[in-house]
Motif scaffolding. Structure first.
Motif, PDB file in Angstrom:
ATOM      1  N   SER A 288       4.998 -44.923  14.683  1.00 14.22           N
ATOM      2  CA  SER A 288       5.105 -43.596  14.083  1.00 14.22           C
ATOM      3  C   SER A 288       6.217 -42.793  14.741  1.00 14.22           C
ATOM      4  N   ASP A 289       6.614 -41.707  14.048  1.00 13.97           N
ATOM      5  CA  ASP A 289       7.618 -40.815  14.641  1.00 13.97           C
ATOM      6  C   ASP A 289       7.157 -40.311  16.005  1.00 13.97           C
TER       7      ASP A 289
ATOM      8  N   GLU B 259       7.556 -40.158  21.877  1.00 13.47           N
ATOM      9  CA  GLU B 259       6.883 -40.226  23.177  1.00 13.47           C
ATOM     10  C   GLU B 259       7.371 -41.401  24.017  1.00 13.47           C
ATOM     11  N   SER B 260       8.036 -42.369  23.414  1.00 13.81           N
ATOM     12  CA  SER B 260       8.641 -43.478  24.150  1.00 13.81           C
ATOM     13  C   SER B 260      10.022 -43.114  24.691  1.00 13.81           C
ATOM     14  N   GLY B 261      10.529 -41.937  24.333  1.00 11.24           N
ATOM     15  CA  GLY B 261      11.839 -41.508  24.809  1.00 11.24           C
ATOM     16  C   GLY B 261      12.985 -42.073  24.014  1.00 11.24           C
ATOM     17  N   LEU B 262      12.715 -42.594  22.829  1.00 12.80           N
ATOM     18  CA  LEU B 262      13.744 -43.254  22.026  1.00 12.80           C
ATOM     19  C   LEU B 262      14.355 -42.347  20.974  1.00 12.80           C
TER      20      LEU B 262
ATOM     21  N   LYS C  68      10.177 -47.747  12.850  1.00 14.67           N
ATOM     22  CA  LYS C  68       9.182 -47.359  11.846  1.00 14.67           C
ATOM     23  C   LYS C  68       8.844 -48.532  10.941  1.00 14.67           C
ATOM     24  N   SER C  69       9.850 -49.394  10.695  1.00 20.09           N
ATOM     25  CA  SER C  69       9.571 -50.582   9.871  1.00 20.09           C
ATOM     26  C   SER C  69       8.649 -51.560  10.598  1.00 20.09           C
ATOM     27  N   LYS C  70       8.561 -51.428  11.920  1.00 17.41           N
ATOM     28  CA  LYS C  70       7.676 -52.278  12.713  1.00 17.41           C
ATOM     29  C   LYS C  70       6.296 -51.650  12.899  1.00 17.41           C
TER      30      LYS C  70
END
Length: 607
Positions: free
Chosen positions: A178-179, A184-187, A173-175
């Motif tokens: 968004s949540d 959606e990236s699976g992280l 999020k600091s980069k």
């Protein structure tokens, strides 16, 4: 990243105009200027004299040793095993061209997927950094204990996920992500009932998973505690990642494979095995993501090379994995496209073997890989005892049922022939072993080393064997009787042994080929017997002569309890029971009838 379904022709032509083929091709082939063209050794064959040409003016290449040619896009497709769209996208990135977007929806999809790629890449860099930080001490110790130092961490982009519920999320999020993008990236994971999302990977060694272009699309996390559950945790399926369509290390393995003379990629069971092979100098190793090979993964393997090697542990679980792979692959076998198997002994995996015995031991094991048909045969052979005719018929049915799954008719027919030959050979060996046990109980079989001289009064059975050579259908028709027959002349027995095992070599049964084979092996008398025997008239399948040949052959069946006529031993036909007398009478009657027919034919010729 995704490309539009259709790229305008004008875009492709502009792309080819912007790229000099010798620049792209020269990264894989050492080229020398020769007039208006560039010349080098073929990347597709192992030639010693250059026959590979690149013409920048015509924007084409031609490889005369393999016949492959085309433009720079087709070269990238061939050498990197990419689809047309993947090759165009790769070259467009190099040329600084942006792929056209057909609609607003396409543009939205393209931009969304681009953000997901960037999110995965940012997470990978973060995990790499955490491995080298103070909190990665335990992870570093674990990797070093597995023989992987800092150089290997960098080569495989290994990392560490902090043992915290939201550290990765907060970093991303600091980069600027968004949540929703992180999810959606699976992280991250979000419970069905709602609430704040939390990090998917916590306190694990991280293995980045890339797509065919080498872009990070997912992660695998390995727990370090012996009781970690699950031991391996993969990303969930996302818009970028579907675990059944991806192979770990595929891009790196395919690149390394281009520098080898091997037949295909090596498939291992886990991340660490693939990395261990790469670190041992065997860089063309990949791994599925914790599941049996899928059709999509097989397609990826065959895009890289025609004969991948599946390297599994030699224990029961490894055998089950090999058998599942066979079932998946059978329908898609084609000429020049198959699988090989390397089943390691002692329950070891590649990582174990390399650490215990070194890279050379692993290379020797891979060199001994066996073809798919061999593992298939062993599976069905060992499925149940084959000590009765019914069970033997069951074995044949299973083998033919397996071959029936092959869609390609030529490969299917070849498998049926090979599997039948293996079965016949195995059953013959079993019968011979049984006969030897029978002889050991009373009476000795003919000694194999007792060479008979050419002055033997009669090489009994020779004519029957040569009839089978000149009429190969007799071999299948009388295979069991041939297998059980005993010939006192060693060279007649040798001829019989050759024709029984000959089909397994995939060669036609004929006098000249067998004679050459015998001479090569030093069986000169057997070769001479075959050479000097008169030509045999053709025997039609399913005709009366075929049955007469079999009846005549049955007198050589070894005497044991399995013979329906009480047995026989070639020359020794004394003490015959009633059934034997009946058989002997039938043979004599048929011979007399044949003699009368021959006499009548000769008289007709004279008249």
């Amino acid at each position: 990243m995704s490309a539009p379904i259709r790229i305008p022709d004008g875009f492709v032509e502009e792309l080819k105009a912007r790229i000099r083929p010798s620049d792209v091709i020269g990264r894989k082939v050492k080229l020398k200027k020769q007039g208006k063209e560039w010349v080098g050794l073929s990347p597709f064959t192992n030639e010693k004299s250059p026959s590979f040409y690149v013409n920048d003016q015509k924007r084409i290449f031609k490889d005369f040793s393999s016949g492959i040619g085309g433009d720079v896009i087709s070269f990238v497709m061939e050498t990197e095993r990419l689809s047309f769209m993947e090759a165009v996208e790769k070259l467009a990135d190099e040329a600084g061209m942006q792929l056209p977007k057909a609609t607003a929806a396409d543009e939205e999809t393209y931009d969304r997927r681009k953000r997901l790629y960037e999110c995965c890449e940012a997470a990978c860099a973060f995990y790499e950094d955490r491995l080298r930080a103070a909190e990665g001490t335990e992870a570093r110790a674990y990797l070093e204990g597995r023989g992987l130092g800092a150089g290997a961490w960098a080569r495989h982009r290994l990392g560490y996920a902090p043992d915290d519920w939201r550290t990765t999320i907060e970093h991303l999020k600091s980069k600027g992500f968004s949540d929703r993008e992180i999810l959606e990236s699976g992280l991250s994971v979000q419970k069905e009932g709602g609430g704040d999302p939390y990090d998917r990977f916590r306190g694990r060694v991280i293995f980045p998973i890339t797509d065919v272009r080498g872009q990070v699309i997912a992660f695998g996390g390995r727990g370090m505690a012996p009781d970690a559950k699950p031991k391996y945790l993969n990303s969930n399926d996302t818009e970028l990642f579907h675990k059944g369509r991806v192979l770990y290390r595929y891009k790196d393995a395919r690149t390394a494979f281009g520098d080898t003379d091997e037949g295909g990629l090596i498939v291992t069971e886990g991340y660490m095995d693939a990395i261990a092979l790469a670190e041992a100098g065997i860089g063309h190793a990949v791994a599925p993501l914790g599941t049996a090979l899928t059709e999509d993964q097989l397609a990826l393997l065959w895009r890289a090379g025609p004969e991948p090697v599946l390297c599994f542990d030699g224990d029961a679980a490894g055998l089950r994995a090999a058998y599942r792979s066979i079932e998946r692959a059978l329908p898609f076998l084609e000429p020049g496209r198959s699988l090989f198997f390397c089943l390691l002994s002692g329950g070891m995996d590649p990582d174990d073997l390399i650490r215990q015995s070194g890279p050379e031991a692993m290379k020797q094991a891979l060199a001994g890989a066996v073809p798919l048909v061999e593992v298939l045969w062993q599976r069905e052979r060992d499925a149940e005892p084959i000590d009765t005719p019914e069970r033997q018929a069951g074995l044949e049915a299973r083998l033919m049922q397996a071959a029936a799954h092959i869609k390609n008719p030529a490969v299917k027919a070849a498998y049926e022939r090979d599997l039948k030959a293996r079965m016949n050979e195995h059953l013959w060996q079993l019968r011979r072993s049984r006969r030897e046990r029978t002889f050991s109980g009373g009476g000795a079989p003919p000694k194999k080393g007792a060479k008979q001289t050419a002055a033997a009064p009669k090489t009994r059975g020779l004519g029957l064997i040569i009839r089978a050579i000149d009429n190969p259908h007799l071999i299948d028709f009388g295979f069991e009787t041939l297998s059980m027959s005993v010939f006192r002349d060693e060279d007649v027995a040798i001829l019989r042994d050759v024709i029984i095992s000959w089909p397994q070599a995939g060669k036609g049964v004929d006098r000249e080929a067998i004679r050459d084979h015998l001479e090569e092996r030093g069986n000169t008398r057997a070769a001479e017997l075959l050479k000097n025997y008169p030509e045999i008239p053709k025997i039609e399948p399913d005709g009366p002569e075929e049955r007469e040949w079999l009846i005549a052959l049955e007198q050589y069946v070894a005497r044991d309890d399995s013979s329906p006529y009480g047995g026989g031993s070639g020359d020794d036909v004394t003490a015959s029971p009633e059934n034997w007398r009946r058989l002997h009478h039938e043979v004599a009657e048929r011979k007399a009838r044949a003699a009368r027919l021959n006499e009548a034919a000769e008289q007709a010729d004279q008249d």
